[in-house]
Design a protein around this motif. Sequence first.
Motif, short mmCIF file in Angstrom:
data_model
loop_
_atom_site.label_atom_id
_atom_site.label_comp_id
_atom_site.label_asym_id
_atom_site.label_seq_id
_atom_site.Cartn_x
_atom_site.Cartn_y
_atom_site.Cartn_z
N PRO A 1 -8.44 -18.88 -29.88
CA PRO A 1 -7.11 -18.38 -30.27
C PRO A 1 -7.21 -16.90 -30.63
CG PRO A 1 -7.81 -20.29 -31.60
CD PRO A 1 -9.01 -19.78 -30.87
N MET A 2 -6.33 -16.10 -30.01
CA MET A 2 -6.37 -14.66 -30.18
C MET A 2 -6.39 -14.26 -31.65
SD MET A 2 -6.42 -11.66 -28.89
CE MET A 2 -6.17 -12.01 -27.16
N GLU A 3 -7.18 -13.25 -31.95
CA GLU A 3 -7.23 -12.71 -33.32
C GLU A 3 -5.92 -11.98 -33.60
OE1 GLU A 3 -9.78 -13.63 -34.84
OE2 GLU A 3 -11.48 -13.75 -33.48
N GLU A 4 -5.32 -12.23 -34.74
CA GLU A 4 -4.04 -11.60 -35.07
C GLU A 4 -4.06 -11.02 -36.48
OE1 GLU A 4 -0.49 -13.90 -34.21
OE2 GLU A 4 -1.61 -15.04 -32.71
N PRO A 5 -4.81 -9.92 -36.69
CA PRO A 5 -4.76 -9.29 -38.00
C PRO A 5 -3.41 -8.63 -38.23
CG PRO A 5 -6.03 -7.95 -36.47
CD PRO A 5 -5.67 -9.22 -35.74
N GLU A 6 -3.13 -8.30 -39.49
CA GLU A 6 -1.86 -7.66 -39.80
C GLU A 6 -1.76 -6.32 -39.08
OE1 GLU A 6 -1.70 -7.61 -44.10
OE2 GLU A 6 -1.51 -9.79 -44.20
N ASP A 7 -2.88 -5.61 -38.97
CA ASP A 7 -2.90 -4.32 -38.28
C ASP A 7 -3.62 -4.50 -36.95
OD1 ASP A 7 -3.46 -1.79 -37.29
OD2 ASP A 7 -3.97 -0.95 -39.26
N ARG A 8 -2.91 -4.36 -35.84
CA ARG A 8 -3.49 -4.67 -34.53
C ARG A 8 -4.66 -3.76 -34.19
NH1 ARG A 8 -2.02 -0.95 -30.94
NH2 ARG A 8 -0.37 0.45 -31.61
N ARG A 9 -4.73 -2.58 -34.80
CA ARG A 9 -5.86 -1.68 -34.52
C ARG A 9 -7.19 -2.35 -34.89
NH1 ARG A 9 -5.40 3.71 -33.79
NH2 ARG A 9 -7.38 3.93 -34.88
N HIS A 10 -7.13 -3.23 -35.89
CA HIS A 10 -8.37 -3.88 -36.32
C HIS A 10 -8.96 -4.76 -35.22
CE1 HIS A 10 -6.84 -3.34 -40.71
NE2 HIS A 10 -7.39 -2.26 -40.23
N VAL A 11 -8.10 -5.44 -34.49
CA VAL A 11 -8.63 -6.31 -33.43
C VAL A 11 -9.06 -5.45 -32.24
CG1 VAL A 11 -6.41 -6.89 -32.37
CG2 VAL A 11 -8.32 -8.43 -32.13
N LEU A 12 -8.37 -4.36 -32.00
CA LEU A 12 -8.79 -3.48 -30.90
C LEU A 12 -10.16 -2.88 -31.21
CD1 LEU A 12 -5.35 -1.77 -30.14
CD2 LEU A 12 -6.48 -3.54 -28.80
N ASP A 13 -10.38 -2.52 -32.46
CA ASP A 13 -11.71 -2.03 -32.86
C ASP A 13 -12.78 -3.08 -32.57
OD1 ASP A 13 -11.11 0.49 -33.78
OD2 ASP A 13 -11.03 -0.07 -35.91
N MET A 14 -12.48 -4.33 -32.95
CA MET A 14 -13.47 -5.39 -32.75
C MET A 14 -13.76 -5.59 -31.28
SD MET A 14 -14.72 -6.32 -35.50
CE MET A 14 -14.67 -7.07 -37.12
N MET A 15 -12.72 -5.54 -30.46
CA MET A 15 -12.91 -5.71 -29.01
C MET A 15 -13.83 -4.60 -28.48
SD MET A 15 -9.06 -6.68 -27.79
CE MET A 15 -8.69 -8.35 -27.28
N ALA A 16 -13.58 -3.38 -28.96
CA ALA A 16 -14.41 -2.26 -28.49
C ALA A 16 -15.85 -2.43 -28.94
CB ALA A 16 -13.83 -0.95 -29.02
N TRP A 17 -16.04 -2.89 -30.18
CA TRP A 17 -17.41 -3.09 -30.69
C TRP A 17 -18.14 -4.19 -29.93
CZ3 TRP A 17 -14.99 -2.31 -36.06
CH2 TRP A 17 -15.29 -1.02 -36.54
N ILE A 18 -17.43 -5.25 -29.61
CA ILE A 18 -18.06 -6.36 -28.89
C ILE A 18 -18.38 -5.94 -27.45
CG2 ILE A 18 -17.59 -8.65 -27.91
CD1 ILE A 18 -15.93 -9.16 -30.53
N GLY A 19 -17.47 -5.17 -26.85
CA GLY A 19 -17.66 -4.72 -25.45
C GLY A 19 -16.55 -5.28 -24.58
N TRP A 20 -15.84 -4.38 -23.92
CA TRP A 20 -14.67 -4.81 -23.12
C TRP A 20 -15.07 -5.74 -21.99
CZ3 TRP A 20 -10.27 -4.08 -25.43
CH2 TRP A 20 -10.14 -3.03 -26.34
N ASP A 21 -16.32 -5.66 -21.55
CA ASP A 21 -16.75 -6.52 -20.45
C ASP A 21 -17.23 -7.89 -20.92
OD1 ASP A 21 -18.90 -5.38 -21.77
OD2 ASP A 21 -20.20 -5.44 -20.01
N ARG A 22 -17.18 -8.14 -22.24
CA ARG A 22 -17.69 -9.40 -22.79
C ARG A 22 -16.58 -10.41 -23.06
NH1 ARG A 22 -22.64 -9.96 -21.73
NH2 ARG A 22 -21.99 -8.62 -20.06
N LEU A 23 -15.33 -10.00 -22.90
CA LEU A 23 -14.20 -10.84 -23.32
C LEU A 23 -13.56 -11.52 -22.12
CD1 LEU A 23 -12.76 -8.09 -25.66
CD2 LEU A 23 -13.67 -10.27 -26.47
N LEU A 24 -13.32 -12.82 -22.24
CA LEU A 24 -12.73 -13.61 -21.17
C LEU A 24 -11.46 -14.27 -21.69
CD1 LEU A 24 -15.98 -15.50 -20.05
CD2 LEU A 24 -15.08 -13.37 -19.08
N PHE A 25 -10.40 -14.17 -20.92
CA PHE A 25 -9.17 -14.85 -21.33
C PHE A 25 -9.35 -16.36 -21.27
CE2 PHE A 25 -5.27 -17.06 -20.00
CZ PHE A 25 -4.54 -16.88 -21.16
N ALA A 26 -8.73 -17.05 -22.24
CA ALA A 26 -8.65 -18.51 -22.20
C ALA A 26 -7.32 -18.93 -22.80
CB ALA A 26 -9.80 -19.15 -22.98
#
Lengths: 353, 375
Positions: free
Chosen positions: B311-336
Motif C-alpha cells: 500500500p502506497m506510503e502516504e505521509p502528510e507531506d508528500r516530499r517525504h515519500v519522494l525523498d524515500m523513493m530517491a533514497w531507495i532508488g527509482w529502479d527498485r520500485l515496482l507498482f502493485a
Amino acid sequence: MSDDWTGAIDCDFHPRAPTPRDLSRYMDEHWRDAVETRGIDAWDSIAYPANAPLTIRPDWREAGADEDPVAAAKVTLDRFGFAHAICNCLFPVQAFRDENLGAAFARAVNDWLAAEWLAKDARLRGSVVLPIQSTERAVDEIERRAGDPRFVQVLMLAFGEHPLGKSRYWPIYAAAERHSFTVGIHAGSSYHHAVTGSGWPTYYLEDYAAQSQGFHTQLGSLIAEGVFVKFPRLKVVLIESGVTWLPPYLWRLAKFWRGVRNEVPWIDRSPEAFVRDHVRLTAQPFDAPSGAEHIGRLMDQLQSDTMLLFATDFPHWQYDGDAMLPPGVSPALRRKILIDNPLATYPRLERSP
Amino acid sequence: MMLDAPPAPDADLDHRPAQDGAACLAIIDGDVHPAPGALADLKPYMSARWWEHLTTYGTRRRHGMSFEPYPKSAPRACRRDAWPEGGGAPGSNLDLIRSQYLDHYGIAFGILGPLGITGQSEINLDFAAALASAVNDWQREVFTRREPRLRSAIVVPYEDGAASAKEIDRCAPDPAYAQVFMLTRSAEPAGNRRYWPIYEAAERNGLPVALHVFGASGHPYTGTGWPSYYVEEGAGHSTSCQTVVTSLVIEGVFERFPKLKVVIVEGGFAWLAPLSWRLDKLYERMRGEVPHLKRRPSEYIREHIWVTTQPMEEPEDRRHVLDMMAWIGWDRLLFASDYPHWDFDDPFRAFPAGLATDRTQQILTTNAKAVYRLP
C-alpha cells in the motif's frame, strides 16, 4: 556553539551491569541464600555480549569507563559539563521466568543503582527497572521508588511477553502517571520469544538490527490499545531505537488506521498526533546516511522539534570522537534536543534535588 | 539528493480508464490475487490421497487457525465490488477480473500471487507440497492459459527446501510462470540455509523470488508476542519484510547466489531506506562476525532487492515519500495493486502528486521488465 554541551541531559547512560552477587548484597536473607545455593553466579542475556564491539567503545573499554561513577563521569559528565545523566541498568531482570526472582532482582537492581551510582554523583538520575513478569509487582516497585526524586523514569524493554499496550499493563501506566514517572522502553529483549516474528536470526548483528522492530510493535500497541487516551499525561521514551524507522512506520499505521478505524473506535486522532503529544526518542543511535543534508531531510520527517532527546548511549559504541549528535542540527534544535526536550519529557527531573 | 521538480498538474492523469491503447502505459502489476471459486476447483489438480486428506482433516497452519488469526475489516479483506454477481470469491471470475481490472486500467501483465489454501504455512510438509503443486497447475490452467495477461507464480512449500526446488524445476520450463512465490513469515528468517535450495533453483531457472507479507511461522507475529488488532498486524507487515531483507543480506545469500532477484511484496517500501542505513552502520562495527560478506549491506540491497509500492506510503507531506523513493532508488520500485483486496492501489491515483512522469513510467512498467520473466 556547536561544541558546547554544557547543561545537556544525557537520557541514556549505562552503568556496567552488576553481577548477581553484587546484587545479592541488597537482598533479604531468603534471596541472598537463593543466589548462593542455586549458584546464580551469572545472569547475562545475549543482548550485549561483553566483548562485542557495540557493547563498549574501544577507548572507554580500555579506560574501564563504565565500571564506576568516577570513571564514567570523567569521559562524560565532567568532560562536557552535562547537567544530568539518566542511568538505565540493563541487568536482565526481565529474562527470569519466575516472577518472584524477577521481583527480587528488580528491587535489588534499583537499590544497587541508588547506592552505588546515584548516591555517588549528584548529577546522576535513575530509571526504575520493573519486574515486568508481574504487573502487580511492577506497580509495587514503582510505589517503592516514588518517594525518591532521583528516580525519574520506569524502564521496560522493547521485547517482552506481550505488546505493552495491552490492558494487563495499564496499572503500570496508572502508577507512572500518578507519580509523574516517564515510561522508558529500551532496546533489549526478555528473550521469552524469538526476536523476530520469523524466529531466531543467526547473527548478533541481525538481533541488534531487529531491535527497532520491537519499537514498531510497542508503539503500534500503545496507540491501538488506547493507552494515550486512557492516560493523557503519559510520556513514553523510545530509547536506543535508531529513530529514522519512525516516520515510515507511522505512515503505515496512520494509513491502515484510516482504513480500519472501526476496529479501534476509541482512537479519535491520527496515530501521528498521539506520537507528537506522547512519544519521544533518544537521538543515539541515529540510523542515517552520512551528510548533513540528508539529516535535515530526515529531521523534517519527524515534523516536530520536540521529539528528540539527547543521549550518549554510553558506553555503547554508537559514535566516534565527540559526534554525539548527527551533523547538520541547527543551534536552535540543538538546544532543544540537549536541554529543553529532556526537561519537558521528564517532569521528575525538575523536582529532583 | 535533488528531487525532480513537480510537473504541471495533469487533470487527465486522475483516474483515466485506459482506452487509448498505445498511448497508455503498459502497466505491470506485481501483486494480483487469484482465488478458487470454491475449494473443489483445486480437486482436478490433486491426487485422491491428498484431496481426501484436505476434505477430511483440513489445513493445519502454524498459527492454529484455519484461515487468518485476525478478523479482517471486510469479508475476505476484499473490495466490496469485487464479488462476482454469479457467486464465487473475489479473484475467481475471469470475466470480472478482465472488465473491472485488466481492461479498465490497461494492465499489460498482472503477476499472480495466490494466497489462502496454497500449502504455505501448512505444518504437514507432504501435504504442503501437494497443495502447492495443485495451486500451481490450477493458476496456469484457469488463468494464464485463458488470459495471458495474468502470469502465474510458482508457489513453493518453502519450509521444505528440497521439495520447493523440485516444484520450481517442475514448473519453470513453462513460460506461464513469472516468479517464485514465498511468504515473509517463515519458520526461520528467510536467509537461513534451509531455504537456500529455493534460491538456488530460482537462480538456476532465471526467476525472481517474491516474498509476500503474511504466512505463519510458528512464532507470534512479533518478537514481543501477539498484538490484539488487525490494524497492528497490517502496519506491522513491514517488520516481517525487514526480517527477510536483513536475513537474506547478512546470511550471505547474495554472495552465494549472485544472480538472485528478490521482490518484497505488500509491505510498503519506505522502511527499506532506514533499514539499509542501520545495517550499514552495524556492519561497520561488526563485520568480524560476518566475514562472508564482501560488501556493505546497502550494496547487496541496491543490487538484489526490489519493493512493490502497495500500500502506497502516504505521509502528510508528500516530499517525504519522494525523498524515500530517491533514497531507495527509482529502479527498485515496482507498482502493485493488490487486486481484489480492500487496500487496492489504483495505478492512476496511488502515486504522490509531483512524481515526475518518467519516474512513474519506471515504476509502472520499465522496472518490472527487468525483474519478472515475461513473454
